[in-house]
Design an enzyme around this catalytic site. Structure first.
Site, PDB file in Angstrom:
ATOM      1  N   GLY A 121      41.749 -19.159  64.911  1.00 35.16           N
ATOM      2  CA  GLY A 121      42.621 -18.423  65.786  1.00 35.16           C
ATOM      3  C   GLY A 121      42.199 -18.624  67.255  1.00 35.16           C
ATOM      4  N   GLU A 122      40.946 -18.799  67.491  1.00 42.51           N
ATOM      5  CA  GLU A 122      40.325 -19.100  68.807  1.00 42.51           C
ATOM      6  C   GLU A 122      40.726 -20.256  69.354  1.00 42.51           C
ATOM      7  OE1 GLU A 122      36.078 -18.095  68.290  1.00 42.51           O
ATOM      8  OE2 GLU A 122      36.687 -16.080  67.334  1.00 42.51           O
ATOM      9  N   ARG A 159      40.076 -28.972  61.858  1.00 43.50           N
ATOM     10  CA  ARG A 159      39.962 -30.120  62.925  1.00 43.50           C
ATOM     11  C   ARG A 159      40.538 -31.559  62.376  1.00 43.50           C
ATOM     12  NH1 ARG A 159      34.493 -27.896  64.832  1.00 43.50           N
ATOM     13  NH2 ARG A 159      34.459 -27.355  62.684  1.00 43.50           N
ATOM     14  N   ASN A 193      22.524 -12.241  58.375  1.00 42.00           N
ATOM     15  CA  ASN A 193      23.645 -12.456  57.701  1.00 42.00           C
ATOM     16  C   ASN A 193      23.288 -13.623  56.489  1.00 42.00           C
ATOM     17  OD1 ASN A 193      26.076 -13.044  56.474  1.00 42.00           O
ATOM     18  ND2 ASN A 193      27.084 -13.606  58.213  1.00 42.00           N
ATOM     19  N   GLY A 239      37.475 -19.343  63.930  1.00 42.97           N
ATOM     20  CA  GLY A 239      37.591 -20.640  64.374  1.00 42.97           C
ATOM     21  C   GLY A 239      38.840 -21.206  64.436  1.00 42.97           C
ATOM     22  N   ARG A 293      40.610 -21.621  49.545  1.00 42.07           N
ATOM     23  CA  ARG A 293      41.223 -20.740  48.533  1.00 42.07           C
ATOM     24  C   ARG A 293      42.787 -20.572  48.545  1.00 42.07           C
ATOM     25  NH1 ARG A 293      37.518 -16.022  51.543  1.00 42.07           N
ATOM     26  NH2 ARG A 293      35.751 -17.189  51.042  1.00 42.07           N
ATOM     27  N   HIS A 340      36.409  -8.755  56.075  1.00 38.14           N
ATOM     28  CA  HIS A 340      36.354  -9.205  57.412  1.00 38.14           C
ATOM     29  C   HIS A 340      36.170  -8.066  58.376  1.00 38.14           C
ATOM     30  CE1 HIS A 340      38.060 -13.396  56.432  1.00 38.14           C
ATOM     31  NE2 HIS A 340      36.781 -13.595  56.633  1.00 38.14           N
ATOM     32  N   GLU A 382      31.181 -10.332  65.337  1.00 37.54           N
ATOM     33  CA  GLU A 382      30.525  -9.455  64.314  1.00 37.54           C
ATOM     34  C   GLU A 382      29.195  -8.960  64.628  1.00 37.54           C
ATOM     35  OE1 GLU A 382      32.604 -12.820  61.881  1.00 37.54           O
ATOM     36  OE2 GLU A 382      32.802 -11.094  60.261  1.00 37.54           O
ATOM     37  N   ARG A 423      24.521  -7.578  57.451  1.00 39.89           N
ATOM     38  CA  ARG A 423      25.813  -7.680  57.154  1.00 39.89           C
ATOM     39  C   ARG A 423      25.597  -7.440  55.586  1.00 39.89           C
ATOM     40  NH1 ARG A 423      29.233 -12.820  55.975  1.00 39.89           N
ATOM     41  NH2 ARG A 423      31.316 -11.618  55.392  1.00 39.89           N
ATOM     42  N   GLY A 467      39.674 -18.038  59.979  1.00 38.60           N
ATOM     43  CA  GLY A 467      38.666 -19.126  59.868  1.00 38.60           C
ATOM     44  C   GLY A 467      38.621 -19.885  58.859  1.00 38.60           C
TER      45      GLY A 467
HETATM   46  P1  AMP Z   1      34.919 -19.852  60.913  1.00 32.47           P
HETATM   47  O1  AMP Z   1      35.139 -19.735  59.733  1.00 32.47           O
HETATM   48  O2  AMP Z   1      35.291 -18.855  61.605  1.00 32.47           O
HETATM   49  O3  AMP Z   1      33.755 -20.512  61.453  1.00 32.47           O
HETATM   50  O4  AMP Z   1      36.097 -21.222  60.983  1.00 32.47           O
HETATM   51  C1  AMP Z   1      36.046 -22.384  60.721  1.00 32.47           C
HETATM   52  C2  AMP Z   1      37.551 -22.935  60.731  1.00 32.47           C
HETATM   53  O5  AMP Z   1      37.925 -23.159  62.165  1.00 32.47           O
HETATM   54  C3  AMP Z   1      37.432 -24.559  60.325  1.00 32.47           C
HETATM   55  O6  AMP Z   1      38.801 -24.759  59.699  1.00 32.47           O
HETATM   56  C4  AMP Z   1      37.366 -25.363  61.625  1.00 32.47           C
HETATM   57  O7  AMP Z   1      38.098 -26.542  61.516  1.00 32.47           O
HETATM   58  C5  AMP Z   1      38.056 -24.586  62.736  1.00 32.47           C
HETATM   59  N1  AMP Z   1      37.693 -24.768  63.959  1.00 32.47           N
HETATM   60  C6  AMP Z   1      36.596 -24.435  64.597  1.00 32.47           C
HETATM   61  N2  AMP Z   1      36.440 -24.816  65.569  1.00 32.47           N
HETATM   62  C7  AMP Z   1      37.464 -25.737  66.035  1.00 32.47           C
HETATM   63  C8  AMP Z   1      38.242 -26.279  67.084  1.00 32.47           C
HETATM   64  N3  AMP Z   1      37.495 -26.402  68.122  1.00 32.47           N
HETATM   65  N4  AMP Z   1      39.380 -26.887  66.824  1.00 32.47           N
HETATM   66  C9  AMP Z   1      40.027 -26.888  65.647  1.00 32.47           C
HETATM   67  N5  AMP Z   1      39.553 -26.175  64.497  1.00 32.47           N
HETATM   68  C10 AMP Z   1      38.393 -25.452  64.897  1.00 32.47           C
END
Ligand code: AMP
Length: 406
Positions: free
Chosen positions: A336-337, A288, A7, A334, A244, A183, A388, A94, A213
């Site tokens: 959503g999970e 976070r 990627n 990030g 964004r 996505h 992915e 990707r 994310g």
């Molecule tokens: P991604 O683009 O999927 O890597 O997601 C990034 C986003 O997920 C950022 O806003 C991070 O702060 C959030 N994130 C990732 N892990 C956590 C966590 N354990 N608790 C809260 N937010 C998280």
């Protein structure tokens, strides 16, 4: 069969080497600061049943050097996971934008490379780097088949009324201006996965997938096919994201140029890099940090969270309208999970469509596959970590096997 997934971003490369028997990750890593004298490689590898990490600092002036370092690392006698590049059966890339040309993954040849080049106008920040990665592999892993898996491909099933904008139709014909959506591999993975988890064929399900994310998008999926999605001509449209802005009145652009004296380029930067959670809160694009600031009574951080979740809720409700109801909602990526509070707020006031969250299950669902709705909930709600790379690896395997006539 071992497949290397790449990627390639503007100054970074993410990679994963997957053994397709058992779909096991042998190694993964992240290279950063390509083009700098202090490039970084964080390499993770399985050795003696343990996951280990090796960090390297190297001069990485260009993509070829970067890909070469990754390959040499993968075959290294101490921290490598294969003895020779001949063990790598194929490379899956990707690729962000496939325009209208690609509705599925393809074996890369010179025509495909040209088609990806033709899409550079649609994704100037992404496709050139994807092409650089492809070129480097062609040089360094000559003879090994390479496959392109497009972020946009999954959404090519959208009906015309979902992807044509209310602009003069001529602009679509002349410049391909329309909704594409992004996505796609993530929306596809979690929708297929949730259908497997509940043991119901995807053809029977109406699914709303929320990829939250740093970039965020929602998709409405009917019978396994994307019928609408929130990102548009570019990944700027739709939800409020990390930096964004998502949906705004286009007139704001002219106002900014007139009132703030910004150039067009500066407005593009403002909308893409200085808006969203970061722009509203004034503190961070990172969820976070937003949550930490809320604990410290930062009202702008609270407002950012409210806006973020409100927009998601509006999309979920509108996609229930698109699908004539929903059977499943999935949260992934990030935020959503990992953030129960966001999932709970996104599902507030959706009782009218049969969404009923189980607070305990929701709070316990952090970074793992879980159902977070009550047994009585008409709509099943899930948290599913996205993967992915696995979709890229599976598509690559399928294409390579069909090449061999297997
Ligand atoms: P991604 O683009 O999927 O890597 O997601 C990034 C986003 O997920 C950022 O806003 C991070 O702060 C959030 N994130 C990732 N892990 C956590 C966590 N354990 N608790 C809260 N937010 C998280």
């Amino acid at each position: 069969m071992k497949i290397l997934i790449l990627n390639c971003g503007s100054s970074s490369i993410k990679y994963k080497l997957i053994e397709m028997i058992g779909e096991q990750t042998l190694s993964y890593g992240l290279m950063e600061r390509i083009g700098m004298h202090d490039g970084l490689l964080y390499h993770h590898f399985q050795k003696d049943g343990e996951l280990k990490e090796k960090k390297m600092v190297r001069e990485i002036p260009d993509y070829n050097t970067g890909v070469k370092l990754i390959i040499n690392t993968l075959i290294h006698s101490d921290y490598g996971v294969v003895s020779d590049t001949s063990e790598i059966s194929a490379v899956g890339h990707r690729v962000v934008h496939g325009g209208e040309k690609f509705a599925s993954s393809v074996l890369i040849n010179s025509d495909v490379r040209q088609d990806i080049r033709d899409c550079i106008e649609l994704a100037p920040l992404h496709n050139p780097h994807n092409l650089r990665g492809i070129k480097a592999c062609e040089m360094l892993l000559s003879g090994i088949p390479q496959v392109a898996v497009f972020d946009t491909a999954f959404h090519q099933t959208m009906p015309k009324w979902a992807y044509i904008y209310g602009l003069p139709y001529l602009l679509y014909q002349k410049y391909d201006i329309r909704r594409y959506g992004f996505h796609g591999t993530s929306h596809r993975y979690v929708s297929e996965r949730v259908s497997a988890l509940i043991g119901q064929p995807i053809e029977e399900l109406k699914i709303i997938t929320c990829h939250l994310g740093n970039g965020c998008s929602i998709a409405a999926i009917e019978k396994g096919k994307s019928v609408d999605t929130s990102m548009g001509f570019t990944p700027l449209e739709g939800l409020v994201m990390g930096t964004r802005c998502g949906n705004i009145d286009p007139t704001v652009v002219f106002h900014l140029i007139g009132r703030e004296g910004l150039s067009l380029g500066e407005v593009v930067t403002l909308l893409n890099k200085q808006s969203g959670l970061y722009g509203i809160s004034g503190v961070s694009n990172d969820m976070r940090e937003i949550l930490q600031e809320i604990k410290e009574n930062n009202s702008r951080a609270s407002l950012a969270l409210e806006i973020f979740c409100y927009q998601i809720r509006k999309y979920i409700a509108s996609y229930a309208g698109v699908l004539n109801g929903a059977d499943v909602i999935v949260f992934t990526a990030g935020i959503g999970e990992n953030v129960p509070l966001v999932r709970q707020k996104c599902c507030e006031k959706l009782a009218f469509m049969g969404v009923n969250i189980d607070e305990e299950k929701n709070d316990a669902a952090i970074g793992k596959e879980s159902i977070i709705s009550r047994q009585s909930s008409k709509v099943k709600v899930f948290c599913i970590p996205t993967n992915e790379e696995l979709i890229i690896a599976r598509d690559t395997k399928k294409i390579v096997q069909s090449l061999k006539g297997e």
